[in-house]
Design a protein around this motif. Structure first.
Motif, PDB file in Angstrom:
ATOM      1  N   ILE A   1       1.319  -1.197  -0.145  1.00  0.00           N
ATOM      2  CA  ILE A   1       0.037   0.265  -0.118  1.00  0.00           C
ATOM      3  C   ILE A   1       0.360   0.850  -0.303  1.00  0.00           C
ATOM      4  N   ILE A   2       1.539   1.046   0.597  1.00  0.00           N
ATOM      5  CA  ILE A   2       2.620   2.297   0.605  1.00  0.00           C
ATOM      6  C   ILE A   2       3.028   2.130  -0.534  1.00  0.00           C
TER       7      ILE A   2
ATOM      8  N   LEU B   1       1.121   4.100  -3.135  1.00  0.00           N
ATOM      9  CA  LEU B   1       0.921   5.457  -3.015  1.00  0.00           C
ATOM     10  C   LEU B   1       1.459   6.677  -3.672  1.00  0.00           C
TER      11      LEU B   1
ATOM     12  N   TYR C   1      -1.744  10.054  -2.344  1.00  0.00           N
ATOM     13  CA  TYR C   1      -3.485   9.103  -2.333  1.00  0.00           C
ATOM     14  C   TYR C   1      -3.161   7.626  -2.823  1.00  0.00           C
ATOM     15  N   LEU C   2      -4.340   6.955  -2.724  1.00  0.00           N
ATOM     16  CA  LEU C   2      -3.860   5.635  -3.366  1.00  0.00           C
ATOM     17  C   LEU C   2      -4.740   5.621  -4.035  1.00  0.00           C
TER      18      LEU C   2
ATOM     19  N   LEU D   1      -5.753  -1.336   4.850  1.00  0.00           N
ATOM     20  CA  LEU D   1      -6.006   0.870   4.409  1.00  0.00           C
ATOM     21  C   LEU D   1      -5.881   1.863   5.445  1.00  0.00           C
TER      22      LEU D   1
ATOM     23  N   ILE E   1      -3.198   1.780   8.275  1.00  0.00           N
ATOM     24  CA  ILE E   1      -2.169   3.343   7.411  1.00  0.00           C
ATOM     25  C   ILE E   1      -2.785   4.590   6.975  1.00  0.00           C
ATOM     26  N   GLN E   2      -4.053   4.943   6.934  1.00  0.00           N
ATOM     27  CA  GLN E   2      -5.068   6.034   7.463  1.00  0.00           C
ATOM     28  C   GLN E   2      -4.756   7.227   8.332  1.00  0.00           C
TER      29      GLN E   2
ATOM     30  N   GLY F   1      -3.261   7.825   2.938  1.00  0.00           N
ATOM     31  CA  GLY F   1      -3.754   7.380   2.244  1.00  0.00           C
ATOM     32  C   GLY F   1      -5.206   7.421   1.622  1.00  0.00           C
TER      33      GLY F   1
ATOM     34  N   ARG G   1      -8.949   8.104  -0.933  1.00  0.00           N
ATOM     35  CA  ARG G   1      -8.408   7.651  -2.649  1.00  0.00           C
ATOM     36  C   ARG G   1      -9.151   8.530  -2.772  1.00  0.00           C
TER      37      ARG G   1
ATOM     38  N   CYS H   1      -9.098  12.607   2.619  1.00  0.00           N
ATOM     39  CA  CYS H   1      -8.605  12.556   2.873  1.00  0.00           C
ATOM     40  C   CYS H   1      -8.990  14.132   3.489  1.00  0.00           C
TER      41      CYS H   1
END
Length: 487
Positions: free
Chosen positions: A142-143, A146, A151-152, A180, A183-184, A192, A194, A199
């Motif tokens: 995931i990281i 980005l 953003y993912l 996810l 991580i957010q 993270g 979308r 955000c």
């Protein structure tokens, strides 16, 4: 049926030396060092004079007239040549003679901040969590997915496929979504997400949830984000049932959020250091132009290669192997000479062009007032220095000048003419400056529309169409009146 015809054609071809000069001319100072190092590595006959012993005798080529064209006979390698052409007694320290330069510039080094990158900071936070191997790999994936804004953008199914093919790990969609959300929670807040809405929501959730302003801000982001971005504040007031003062607090809270959480972390890696090519100083209303000393490198022809020519002069000239060896040496010496000549011509062209610009815009460089800029196009400078417009364009598009009021790209001094009602021609930059001041001083609760700005300019004597005003406003990255509105 065969047919034989005779045709005449007029063609203009650039020699390899002219092409080399053109390429060097458009190289900015910040990239010139790398270009010279590349040439030094490729051509052993070229040496950096600054690294040589100052007491050693050094051979150098005499200065070349900048108006002379480079020329090369394709059959020159087949002809006899004289060693005297390559043995000169000039001191290389005269190489940059006649060029004013900033001697202290080479002593200055740009400090580089040593810090973790955006992705390294996230990875460090991931390392601190007590995770099993599977979740750790999902977090890393995931990281790594980005973008620079934090953003993912990749959909969850694509991440699942990536893990299956690259890591040989089979995961469920829920496992990725759970990771996810973990991580957010990382810093910076909002990482993270979308979408912009997600955000902003992530950042608001980390604030005091008992605060009524925060609660209302979350409602605006969740339900009225489109109206908020278009600044339809009256609609939001009606929907929330709040007054202007309360809405102002809500709006200010949202404006404090970071729409690009990854941007601030990676900004340091995106910084572009500008090294000015020229410096203009004002000494009692007399302008003095200097060329950055990095544009005048101390280059010379290798002494060892010249000694090969001396050896050839004493050797048997009919020896085939000796002749082939000397042909190679001559080719390298020619290449070194052409490169040094191109560097010299580059210096002369840069100074000639910048001096013409400085003389043309003398009043502006004395004051720094944009209103003092005269209308100036590439042809004006090209005619003044008797060079082609393309040459001036190459200099203007990639070179910077440092003045007492800032560092500017030469291209910014060129502008078209606008005729006032009195018949006087002024630069369109003067009009842009007036527009900028009008917008800066406007009532933000009732910003000036393009029609009103057009009327103001007409009152000042500038007869300009509304669409031209809109074009200038967009060129300055100023939004329309509705988007400039504040509570």
């Amino acid at each position: 049926m065969l047919k034989q015809t005779l045709q005449q054609k007029l063609l203009q071809k650039l020699s390899p030396q002219q092409i080399q000069f053109i390429k060097l001319l458009q190289v900015p100072t910040v990239s010139l060092d790398a270009r010279i190092k590349e040439e030094l590595e490729e051509n052993p006959a070229l040496e950096d004079g600054s690294l040589a012993n100052m007491n050693d005798p050094v051979e150098e080529y005499p200065d070349k007239d900048p108006d002379d064209d480079f020329s090369m006979d394709e059959n020159s390698y087949e002809e006899e040549f004289s060693v005297d052409e390559y043995i000169q007694e000039d001191d290389y320290r005269e190489y940059s003679g006649g060029y004013d330069s900033d001697d202290d510039d080479n002593k200055k080094e740009i400090p580089i901040a040593i810090q973790d990158s955006f992705y390294e900071k996230l990875q460090n936070q991931l390392d601190l969590l007590a995770l099993n191997d599977k979740d750790f790999l999902i977090g890393q994936q995931i990281i790594g997915s980005l973008d620079d804004d934090g953003y993912l953008r990749r959909p969850i199914p694509s991440l699942i496929d990536d893990l299956a093919f690259s890591q040989n790990v089979l995961v469920e969609e829920k496992e990725v979504e759970d990771m996810l959300r973990v991580i957010q929670e990382f810093d910076p807040a909002g990482i993270g997400a979308r979408s912009l809405q997600e955000c902003l929501n992530i950042q608001l959730k980390k604030k005091d949830q008992d605060n009524p302003v925060i609660k209302e801000a979350m409602v605006v982001v969740q339900n009225y984000l489109d109206e908020f971005t278009k600044k339809h504040y009256d609609k939001i007031e009606k929907q929330l049932g709040v007054n202007s003062d309360e809405l102002k607090e809500i709006v200010n809270e949202i404006l404090k959020l970071n729409p690009k959480p990854g941007d601030s972390s990676s900004a340091a890696g995106k910084q572009l250091h500008i090294i000015p090519d020229f410096h203009i100083s004002n000494n009692d209303s007399v302008l003095h132009l200097t060329l950055n000393s990095r544009n005048a490198p101390e280059l010379r022809v290798s002494r060892s290669y010249q000694e090969m020519f001396e050896h050839y002069e004493k050797a048997e000239k009919n020896d085939k192997k000796m002749k082939e060896a000397v042909q190679f040496v001559k080719q390298k010496l020619d290449s070194a000479k052409w490169f040094i000549d191109a560097i010299k011509q580059r210096q002369q062209t840069l100074l000639k062009t910048m001096n013409a610009i400085m003389e043309y815009q003398y009043d502006y460089f004395l004051t720094g007032d944009d209103r003092m800029l005269k209308p100036m196009i590439l042809k004006d400078i090209a005619d003044k220095i008797e060079m082609d417009i393309s040459t001036v364009s190459r200099v203007a598009n990639s070179k910077y000048v440092q003045t007492e009021f800032g560092t500017f790209l030469l291209k910014s001094f060129f502008s078209e003419a606008i005729q006032t009602e009195s018949g006087e021609e002024v630069s369109n930059k003067e009009v842009k400056k007036i527009l900028e001041e009008c917008i800066a001083n406007e009532d933000k609760r009732k910003p000036l529309a393009d029609e009103k700005l057009t009327d103001i300019l007409k009152e000042k004597g500038y007869s300009i169409a509304r669409r031209t005003v809109a074009k200038y406003r967009e060129a300055m990255n100023i939004p329309v009146a509705r988007l400039r509105k504040e509570l």
